[in-house]
Design a protein around this motif. Sequence first.
Motif, PDB file in Angstrom:
ATOM      1  N   THR A  53       0.851  -1.186   0.000  1.00 28.01           N
ATOM      2  CA  THR A  53       0.000   0.000   0.000  1.00 28.01           C
ATOM      3  C   THR A  53       0.888   1.237   0.000  1.00 28.01           C
ATOM      4  N   PRO A  54       0.343   2.404  -0.375  1.00 33.56           N
ATOM      5  CA  PRO A  54       1.144   3.632  -0.325  1.00 33.56           C
ATOM      6  C   PRO A  54       1.729   3.908   1.060  1.00 33.56           C
ATOM      7  N   GLU A  55       0.994   3.587   2.113  1.00 34.60           N
ATOM      8  CA  GLU A  55       1.496   3.804   3.472  1.00 34.60           C
ATOM      9  C   GLU A  55       2.716   2.917   3.750  1.00 34.60           C
ATOM     10  N   GLN A  56       2.636   1.659   3.307  1.00 35.77           N
ATOM     11  CA  GLN A  56       3.767   0.749   3.491  1.00 35.77           C
ATOM     12  C   GLN A  56       4.968   1.189   2.658  1.00 35.77           C
ATOM     13  N   GLU A  58       5.705   4.274   1.805  1.00 37.94           N
ATOM     14  CA  GLU A  58       6.298   5.459   2.434  1.00 37.94           C
ATOM     15  C   GLU A  58       7.228   5.071   3.582  1.00 37.94           C
ATOM     16  N   ASP A  59       6.778   4.142   4.423  1.00 35.38           N
ATOM     17  CA  ASP A  59       7.617   3.696   5.540  1.00 35.38           C
ATOM     18  C   ASP A  59       8.903   3.048   5.037  1.00 35.38           C
ATOM     19  N   LYS A  60       8.785   2.240   4.000  1.00 31.69           N
ATOM     20  CA  LYS A  60       9.943   1.503   3.498  1.00 31.69           C
ATOM     21  C   LYS A  60      10.948   2.436   2.835  1.00 31.69           C
ATOM     22  N   ASP A  62      11.207   5.806   3.261  1.00 29.17           N
ATOM     23  CA  ASP A  62      11.750   6.782   4.213  1.00 29.17           C
ATOM     24  C   ASP A  62      13.014   6.242   4.885  1.00 29.17           C
ATOM     25  N   THR A  67      12.163   8.788  -2.049  1.00 23.19           N
ATOM     26  CA  THR A  67      10.802   9.319  -2.088  1.00 23.19           C
ATOM     27  C   THR A  67      10.025   8.609  -3.196  1.00 23.19           C
ATOM     28  N   THR A  84      -2.897  -1.318  -4.388  1.00 26.07           N
ATOM     29  CA  THR A  84      -1.499  -1.603  -4.058  1.00 26.07           C
ATOM     30  C   THR A  84      -0.640  -1.383  -5.299  1.00 26.07           C
TER      31      THR A  84
END
Length: 208
Positions: A53-56, A58-60, A62, A67, A84
């Motif tokens: 997912t976009p949230e996952q 971003e965490d990965k 970062d 970016t 996804t």
Amino acid sequence: MSFTKYLTSRVFFAQLLAAIAILAVVTYLFFHWITFVTNHGDETTVPNLAKLTPEQVEDKLDALNLTYEIIDTVDYRPNFPKLTIVQQEPTAGSKVKGGRTIYLKINAATYKMVAIPDLIEKTYRQAVPTLKAIGLQEGTITYVPYLGKDMVLKMMMNGKEVKQGMKVLKSTKIDLVLGDGKVVFDETETDSIVQEAEKKILDTIPNE
């Protein structure tokens, strides 16, 4: 001292060697500076972001000083979870510098709607490619007595007749009622046979 004698003198060779040494030092310092400025050798391996997912994502990213940007939503693919990541550029395993942007394409939430094409009185060989071209699937095939062999007489979905232009989800199965090539002159009899074919299609649909 003449120019010819100067070219063969110790003074000329000393100055030439000094010039070569200065050039070598300047070249070394220049490439050392370029390496420092461009962070040469300071590279990161792009991870595989498929099905995240976009949230996952971003965490990965970062954690790797990378970016991302979502540039497109592709048609729904059932082998990927909805919303996804489907594609990424650069691809997984590529070497990039810190701060690089990874461009992503995301899976749609569901199939998009498409219009049912007009298949009535078209042959089976014409109908199937037409269905597939817009993302629909061939469903159950039923034959009834009719002069035109393999000619489409009705289009059905979930036991109900559908018409040209009706909107359905992409990948929906469309059942076809075809003529078997036998001559039928009685229209009442033909209607009865077609209705029987519809009943057979209904019998193939599992009860919910």
